[in-house]
Design a protein around this motif. Structure first.
Motif, PDB file in Angstrom:
ATOM      1  N   GLU A 187       0.836  -1.206   0.000  1.00 42.53           N
ATOM      2  CA  GLU A 187       0.000   0.000   0.000  1.00 42.53           C
ATOM      3  C   GLU A 187       0.872   1.258   0.000  1.00 42.53           C
ATOM      4  O   GLU A 187       0.619   2.212  -0.736  1.00 42.53           O
ATOM      5  CB  GLU A 187      -0.915  -0.011   1.228  1.00 42.53           C
ATOM      6  N   HIS A 188       1.915   1.245   0.813  1.00 41.60           N
ATOM      7  CA  HIS A 188       2.831   2.386   0.881  1.00 41.60           C
ATOM      8  C   HIS A 188       3.498   2.624  -0.473  1.00 41.60           C
ATOM      9  O   HIS A 188       3.636   3.768  -0.924  1.00 41.60           O
ATOM     10  CB  HIS A 188       3.893   2.141   1.956  1.00 41.60           C
ATOM     11  N   CYS A 189       3.897   1.535  -1.134  1.00 49.54           N
ATOM     12  CA  CYS A 189       4.542   1.638  -2.443  1.00 49.54           C
ATOM     13  C   CYS A 189       3.605   2.292  -3.458  1.00 49.54           C
ATOM     14  O   CYS A 189       4.020   3.152  -4.248  1.00 49.54           O
ATOM     15  CB  CYS A 189       4.972   0.252  -2.909  1.00 49.54           C
ATOM     16  N   ARG A 190       2.336   1.905  -3.430  1.00 43.73           N
ATOM     17  CA  ARG A 190       1.370   2.488  -4.367  1.00 43.73           C
ATOM     18  C   ARG A 190       1.168   3.977  -4.092  1.00 43.73           C
ATOM     19  O   ARG A 190       1.024   4.779  -5.021  1.00 43.73           O
ATOM     20  CB  ARG A 190       0.034   1.742  -4.287  1.00 43.73           C
ATOM     21  N   ILE A 191       1.167   4.342  -2.816  1.00 44.28           N
ATOM     22  CA  ILE A 191       1.006   5.755  -2.459  1.00 44.28           C
ATOM     23  C   ILE A 191       2.209   6.564  -2.945  1.00 44.28           C
ATOM     24  O   ILE A 191       2.063   7.638  -3.547  1.00 44.28           O
ATOM     25  CB  ILE A 191       0.839   5.905  -0.927  1.00 44.28           C
ATOM     26  N   VAL A 192       3.415   6.049  -2.710  1.00 40.27           N
ATOM     27  CA  VAL A 192       4.629   6.740  -3.148  1.00 40.27           C
ATOM     28  C   VAL A 192       4.642   6.880  -4.670  1.00 40.27           C
ATOM     29  O   VAL A 192       4.998   7.930  -5.218  1.00 40.27           O
ATOM     30  CB  VAL A 192       5.890   5.979  -2.673  1.00 40.27           C
ATOM     31  N   ALA A 193       4.240   5.819  -5.366  1.00 42.06           N
ATOM     32  CA  ALA A 193       4.252   5.841  -6.829  1.00 42.06           C
ATOM     33  C   ALA A 193       3.260   6.862  -7.392  1.00 42.06           C
ATOM     34  O   ALA A 193       3.535   7.532  -8.398  1.00 42.06           O
ATOM     35  CB  ALA A 193       3.936   4.451  -7.375  1.00 42.06           C
ATOM     36  N   ALA A 194       2.106   6.980  -6.760  1.00 46.17           N
ATOM     37  CA  ALA A 194       1.020   7.798  -7.311  1.00 46.17           C
ATOM     38  C   ALA A 194       1.019   9.233  -6.801  1.00 46.17           C
ATOM     39  O   ALA A 194       0.361  10.097  -7.399  1.00 46.17           O
ATOM     40  CB  ALA A 194      -0.327   7.151  -6.993  1.00 46.17           C
ATOM     41  N   GLU A 195       1.707   9.511  -5.725  1.00 47.26           N
ATOM     42  CA  GLU A 195       1.675  10.847  -5.130  1.00 47.26           C
ATOM     43  C   GLU A 195       3.080  11.431  -5.101  1.00 47.26           C
ATOM     44  O   GLU A 195       3.844  11.203  -4.148  1.00 47.26           O
ATOM     45  CB  GLU A 195       1.090  10.793  -3.720  1.00 47.26           C
ATOM     46  N   PRO A 196       3.463  12.187  -6.108  1.00 42.25           N
ATOM     47  CA  PRO A 196       4.808  12.770  -6.137  1.00 42.25           C
ATOM     48  C   PRO A 196       4.997  13.774  -5.011  1.00 42.25           C
ATOM     49  O   PRO A 196       4.027  14.402  -4.558  1.00 42.25           O
ATOM     50  CB  PRO A 196       4.865  13.455  -7.505  1.00 42.25           C
ATOM     51  N   PRO A 197       6.202  13.926  -4.539  1.00 45.31           N
ATOM     52  CA  PRO A 197       6.465  14.947  -3.517  1.00 45.31           C
ATOM     53  C   PRO A 197       6.063  16.330  -4.032  1.00 45.31           C
ATOM     54  O   PRO A 197       6.190  16.618  -5.225  1.00 45.31           O
ATOM     55  CB  PRO A 197       7.984  14.857  -3.315  1.00 45.31           C
ATOM     56  N   VAL A 198       5.553  17.148  -3.133  1.00 49.71           N
ATOM     57  CA  VAL A 198       5.107  18.499  -3.506  1.00 49.71           C
ATOM     58  C   VAL A 198       6.287  19.285  -4.060  1.00 49.71           C
ATOM     59  O   VAL A 198       7.375  19.316  -3.475  1.00 49.71           O
ATOM     60  CB  VAL A 198       4.500  19.218  -2.291  1.00 49.71           C
TER      61      VAL A 198
END
Length: 290
Positions: A187-198
């Motif tokens: 789940e964390h990996c999917r979040i990191v992949a889909a949400e680029p750092p601001v």
């Protein structure tokens, strides 16, 4: 009809200055008994109670040796090679050798020095063991370092690399925890992949909207694709290194530099690593108490 095979002298460890003769399987060893007494509580107890002391005759000649039953000559040889300062090279040990040697050290209550030597050899050959075996050895022999190595590798092992026998090695507590950890890491990996750092723009950025749009696009098409690739998903560190080398379109050079400086300080994967460390350490405290 052929008679039983006669025991033979070991070519290296039937010593002329030895004071007691031991038989392991069909091999005779003549050893100076303090070598064994100083190393092993088991042998110290044998001689301490006098069961094989002077006067009994046991261990004084080849016809009446001290028989060490339920012991493998090969493992005893490994032990003596180590004690006499001539241990095998690491690559000469098999996995079975090291597991048997570790069991020998526990059964015969060998010193911490010998136990630490065996564990160091297992660590050197850790990638010859399935990580579930390292977890099993860590729990069975109360060795936290081996458990840590095994669990950390299990987290990185795809489910296709974990069979029923490996699950048996782990035991129910470790397997259940592994399922939980892997689910949250996915789940964390999917979040990191889909949400680029601001995006944080440099002071000289001329088109912040275009810069931010291309940053998001390159992140998704770079990090997103690498992390979520169905056939060959990349670990975060590998994906991030490849991401650095991509073309960033309208992202300004100074903006790119500022973002990578930020990411090097606050890597998204750090949170996942910290989570795994905390879960693993709690499991260690439960299964291998000090």
């Amino acid at each position: 009809m052929t008679g039983a095979q006669e025991p033979v002298h070991h070519p290296e460890f039937y010593l002329p200055y030895g004071d007691y003769i031991f038989q392991v399987e069909q091999t005779l060893y003549k050893l100076y008994h303090p070598i064994l007494v100083d190393e092993s509580d088991f042998f110290a107890h044998i001689f301490d109670i006098g069961s094989h002391g002077p006067g009994t005759g046991e261990g004084k000649d080849d016809d009446n040796p001290i028989r060490l039953v339920d012991m493998s000559a090969d493992v005893f040889n490994m032990f003596l090679q180590f004690k006499f300062g001539r241990p095998r090279a690491c690559e000469e040990y098999t996995n079975k050798d090291l597991k048997n040697f570790l069991e020998f050290a526990r059964k015969y209550q060998c010193s911490k020095f010998t136990r630490d030597y065996i564990i160091s050899r297992i660590k050197q050959r850790q990638y010859c063991f399935h990580p579930s075996e390292l977890v099993h050895l860590g729990v069975n022999y109360e060795t936290r370092d081996l458990f840590k190595l095994g669990f950390d590798r299990l987290v990185q092992t795809p489910w296709t690399g974990i069979e029923n026998s490996h699950r048996d090695f782990m035991g129910p507590d470790v397997f259940t925890t592994l399922v939980y950890v892997k689910a949250l890491l996915d789940e964390h990996c999917r979040i990191v992949a889909a949400e680029p750092p601001v995006m944080r723009h440099a002071s000289n950025c001329s088109d912040k909207q275009a810069c931010a749009e291309d940053w998001r696009a390159v992140w998704w098409n770079g990090m997103g694709r690498l992390l979520l690739d169905a056939r060959n998903p990349q670990p975060f560190d590998d994906a991030f290194e490849r991401f650095r080398d991509l073309e960033f379109g309208r992202v300004g050079a100074d903006c790119k530099k500022a973002m990578f400086t930020q990411l090097d300080i606050n890597i998204p994967q750090t949170h996942a690593t910290r989570f795994v460390d905390n879960v693993r350490d709690r499991l260690i405290k439960k299964l291998i108490p000090t």
